[in-house]
Scaffold this motif. Structure first.
Motif, mmCIF file in Angstrom:
data_model
loop_
_atom_site.group_PDB
_atom_site.id
_atom_site.type_symbol
_atom_site.label_atom_id
_atom_site.label_comp_id
_atom_site.label_asym_id
_atom_site.label_seq_id
_atom_site.Cartn_x
_atom_site.Cartn_y
_atom_site.Cartn_z
ATOM 1 N N LEU A 94 -20.426 -40.735 -2.283
ATOM 2 C CA LEU A 94 -20.627 -42.176 -2.199
ATOM 3 C C LEU A 94 -22.102 -42.510 -1.996
ATOM 4 C CD1 LEU A 94 -17.463 -42.927 -0.064
ATOM 5 C CD2 LEU A 94 -17.736 -43.145 -2.541
ATOM 6 N N LYS A 95 -22.467 -43.743 -2.327
ATOM 7 C CA LYS A 95 -23.877 -44.138 -2.341
ATOM 8 C C LYS A 95 -24.317 -44.959 -1.136
ATOM 9 C CE LYS A 95 -24.063 -43.952 -7.321
ATOM 10 N NZ LYS A 95 -24.293 -44.626 -8.560
ATOM 11 N N SER A 96 -23.351 -45.499 -0.375
ATOM 12 C CA SER A 96 -23.704 -46.346 0.757
ATOM 13 C C SER A 96 -22.552 -46.403 1.749
ATOM 14 C CB SER A 96 -24.061 -47.763 0.286
ATOM 15 O OG SER A 96 -22.927 -48.375 -0.297
ATOM 16 N N ILE A 97 -22.856 -46.987 2.897
ATOM 17 C CA ILE A 97 -21.841 -47.293 3.907
ATOM 18 C C ILE A 97 -21.918 -48.797 4.134
ATOM 19 C CG2 ILE A 97 -21.114 -46.976 6.302
ATOM 20 C CD1 ILE A 97 -22.482 -44.188 6.134
ATOM 21 N N GLU A 98 -20.765 -49.446 4.118
ATOM 22 C CA GLU A 98 -20.712 -50.889 4.347
ATOM 23 C C GLU A 98 -19.803 -51.197 5.518
ATOM 24 O OE1 GLU A 98 -19.675 -53.048 0.794
ATOM 25 O OE2 GLU A 98 -21.470 -52.356 -0.262
ATOM 26 N N LEU A 99 -20.078 -52.302 6.185
ATOM 27 C CA LEU A 99 -19.245 -52.757 7.296
ATOM 28 C C LEU A 99 -19.408 -54.250 7.487
ATOM 29 C CD1 LEU A 99 -21.310 -53.234 9.936
ATOM 30 C CD2 LEU A 99 -21.323 -50.754 9.835
ATOM 31 N N ASN A 100 -18.435 -54.850 8.110
ATOM 32 C CA ASN A 100 -18.488 -56.264 8.491
ATOM 33 C C ASN A 100 -18.743 -56.353 9.982
ATOM 34 O OD1 ASN A 100 -17.124 -56.378 5.893
ATOM 35 N ND2 ASN A 100 -16.642 -58.498 6.412
ATOM 36 N N VAL A 101 -19.576 -57.327 10.383
ATOM 37 C CA VAL A 101 -19.878 -57.546 11.794
ATOM 38 C C VAL A 101 -19.801 -59.046 12.065
ATOM 39 C CG1 VAL A 101 -21.528 -57.211 13.668
ATOM 40 C CG2 VAL A 101 -21.504 -55.610 11.765
ATOM 41 N N ASN A 102 -19.040 -59.417 13.080
ATOM 42 C CA ASN A 102 -18.982 -60.818 13.483
ATOM 43 C C ASN A 102 -20.393 -61.307 13.790
ATOM 44 O OD1 ASN A 102 -18.912 -62.898 15.820
ATOM 45 N ND2 ASN A 102 -16.879 -63.031 14.893
ATOM 46 N N GLN A 139 -2.902 -67.736 10.165
ATOM 47 C CA GLN A 139 -2.680 -68.476 11.407
ATOM 48 C C GLN A 139 -3.847 -69.401 11.772
ATOM 49 O OE1 GLN A 139 0.289 -68.154 13.349
ATOM 50 N NE2 GLN A 139 0.994 -67.048 11.548
ATOM 51 N N GLY A 140 -4.634 -69.796 10.760
ATOM 52 C CA GLY A 140 -5.770 -70.671 11.003
ATOM 53 C C GLY A 140 -7.011 -69.957 11.515
ATOM 54 N N TYR A 141 -6.997 -68.631 11.522
ATOM 55 C CA TYR A 141 -8.127 -67.842 12.014
ATOM 56 C C TYR A 141 -8.978 -67.325 10.859
ATOM 57 C CZ TYR A 141 -5.638 -67.782 16.468
ATOM 58 O OH TYR A 141 -4.996 -68.139 17.623
ATOM 59 N N PHE A 142 -10.267 -67.204 11.133
ATOM 60 C CA PHE A 142 -11.220 -66.697 10.144
ATOM 61 C C PHE A 142 -12.073 -65.616 10.782
ATOM 62 C CE2 PHE A 142 -10.130 -70.830 8.613
ATOM 63 C CZ PHE A 142 -10.121 -70.699 7.228
ATOM 64 N N MET A 143 -12.465 -64.651 9.977
ATOM 65 C CA MET A 143 -13.479 -63.681 10.383
ATOM 66 C C MET A 143 -14.778 -64.162 9.753
ATOM 67 S SD MET A 143 -11.278 -60.102 10.103
ATOM 68 C CE MET A 143 -12.719 -59.178 9.738
ATOM 69 N N ASP A 144 -15.731 -64.540 10.591
ATOM 70 C CA ASP A 144 -17.008 -65.086 10.151
ATOM 71 C C ASP A 144 -18.063 -64.005 10.358
ATOM 72 O OD1 ASP A 144 -18.896 -66.872 9.268
ATOM 73 O OD2 ASP A 144 -18.862 -68.126 11.071
ATOM 74 N N ASP A 145 -18.383 -63.288 9.279
ATOM 75 C CA ASP A 145 -19.122 -62.036 9.389
ATOM 76 C C ASP A 145 -20.376 -61.975 8.529
ATOM 77 O OD1 ASP A 145 -16.981 -61.076 10.914
ATOM 78 O OD2 ASP A 145 -16.079 -59.997 9.231
ATOM 79 N N TYR A 146 -21.230 -61.038 8.930
ATOM 80 C CA TYR A 146 -22.270 -60.516 8.052
ATOM 81 C C TYR A 146 -21.726 -59.210 7.489
ATOM 82 C CZ TYR A 146 -25.582 -63.592 10.468
ATOM 83 O OH TYR A 146 -26.233 -64.676 11.007
ATOM 84 N N VAL A 147 -22.048 -58.931 6.235
ATOM 85 C CA VAL A 147 -21.731 -57.638 5.639
ATOM 86 C C VAL A 147 -23.013 -56.845 5.608
ATOM 87 C CG1 VAL A 147 -20.814 -56.398 3.650
ATOM 88 C CG2 VAL A 147 -19.858 -58.633 4.284
ATOM 89 N N ARG A 160 -24.773 -59.702 2.542
ATOM 90 C CA ARG A 160 -24.144 -60.997 2.268
ATOM 91 C C ARG A 160 -23.444 -61.491 3.531
ATOM 92 N NH1 ARG A 160 -21.028 -57.273 -0.284
ATOM 93 N NH2 ARG A 160 -18.858 -57.134 0.363
ATOM 94 N N GLU A 161 -22.957 -62.725 3.445
ATOM 95 C CA GLU A 161 -22.161 -63.313 4.513
ATOM 96 C C GLU A 161 -20.764 -63.552 3.971
ATOM 97 O OE1 GLU A 161 -24.138 -66.800 5.951
ATOM 98 O OE2 GLU A 161 -26.059 -65.750 6.135
ATOM 99 N N GLU A 162 -19.756 -63.436 4.844
ATOM 100 C CA GLU A 162 -18.374 -63.673 4.436
ATOM 101 C C GLU A 162 -17.644 -64.465 5.509
ATOM 102 O OE1 GLU A 162 -17.272 -59.670 1.858
ATOM 103 O OE2 GLU A 162 -16.381 -59.902 3.836
ATOM 104 N N LYS A 163 -16.740 -65.305 5.059
ATOM 105 C CA LYS A 163 -15.823 -65.990 5.964
ATOM 106 C C LYS A 163 -14.438 -65.765 5.383
ATOM 107 C CE LYS A 163 -15.256 -70.098 8.703
ATOM 108 N NZ LYS A 163 -15.852 -71.370 9.097
ATOM 109 N N ASN A 164 -13.666 -64.868 6.020
ATOM 110 C CA ASN A 164 -12.366 -64.455 5.496
ATOM 111 C C ASN A 164 -11.232 -65.059 6.304
ATOM 112 O OD1 ASN A 164 -13.316 -62.574 3.432
ATOM 113 N ND2 ASN A 164 -14.065 -61.384 5.165
ATOM 114 N N ASP A 165 -10.307 -65.714 5.598
ATOM 115 C CA ASP A 165 -9.112 -66.275 6.201
ATOM 116 C C ASP A 165 -8.146 -65.130 6.480
ATOM 117 O OD1 ASP A 165 -6.700 -67.523 6.793
ATOM 118 O OD2 ASP A 165 -6.923 -69.043 5.223
#
Length: 163
Positions: A116-124, A150-158, A142-147
């Motif tokens: 593999l060429k990289s390691i990726e992760l999401n961080v609040n 139950q009305g909850y979102f993960m608001d993260d940096y990748v 990038r930035e992500e906001k994942n539903d």
């Protein structure tokens, strides 16, 4: 430091992993995202059933041991050309001792072995762990906001670490 792989047919250790993950995640994330959302996420991602399903889907879970003591855990899986680092946790009492670098070195070795060429992760966005990841060479891609329901979102940096 030793990395003890969790096997998908080891129900006892899956339960132990779930209990440990619940303890660490509750302590770390209740103040960041609130108890209600954290309870929902633990129920969705860290129960024995959820961990068993993740193992079936190709996740690799490891207990992290130092001198025979379990100090944390990690989990990852291949996703495209990257190793996705899904779980990277230490007990609060074990943080700041250099274990994160050794854990990352293990993940890097596994990723390279898999070609593999990289390691990726999401961080609040509000997680202080951001600084630890940045100090180990990760950069925001990038930035992500994942539903997650139950009305909850993960608001993260990748974050990504090129290998």
């Amino acid at each position: 430091m030793d990395f003890v792989e969790l096997k998908k047919d080891d129900k006892w250790n899956i339960a132990a992993m779930s209990a440990m993950a619940t303890e660490i995640v509750r302590e770390h994330f209740d103040p960041i995202i609130g108890k209600a959302q954290n309870d929902y996420m633990i129920g969705k991602f860290q129960t024995t059933e959820a961990i068993s399903e993740q193992l079936e889907e190709g996740y690799q879970y490891y207990f992290v041991e130092n001198e025979g003591r379990i100090v944390g855990f990690l989990a990852f899986y291949s996703r495209g050309t990257a190793m996705y680092l899904s779980k990277f946790y230490l007990y609060k009492t074990e943080r700041g001792r250099g274990y994160s670098r050794q854990m990352l070195d293990f993940v890097v070795s596994e990723a390279k072995s898999a070609g593999l060429k990289s390691i990726e992760l999401n961080v609040n966005r509000n997680n202080d762990a951001i600084y630890a990841y940045e100090s180990m060479g990760f950069r925001v891609i990038r930035e992500e906001k994942n539903d997650i329901g139950q009305g909850y979102f993960m608001d993260d940096y990748v974050y990504s670490l090129e290998l």
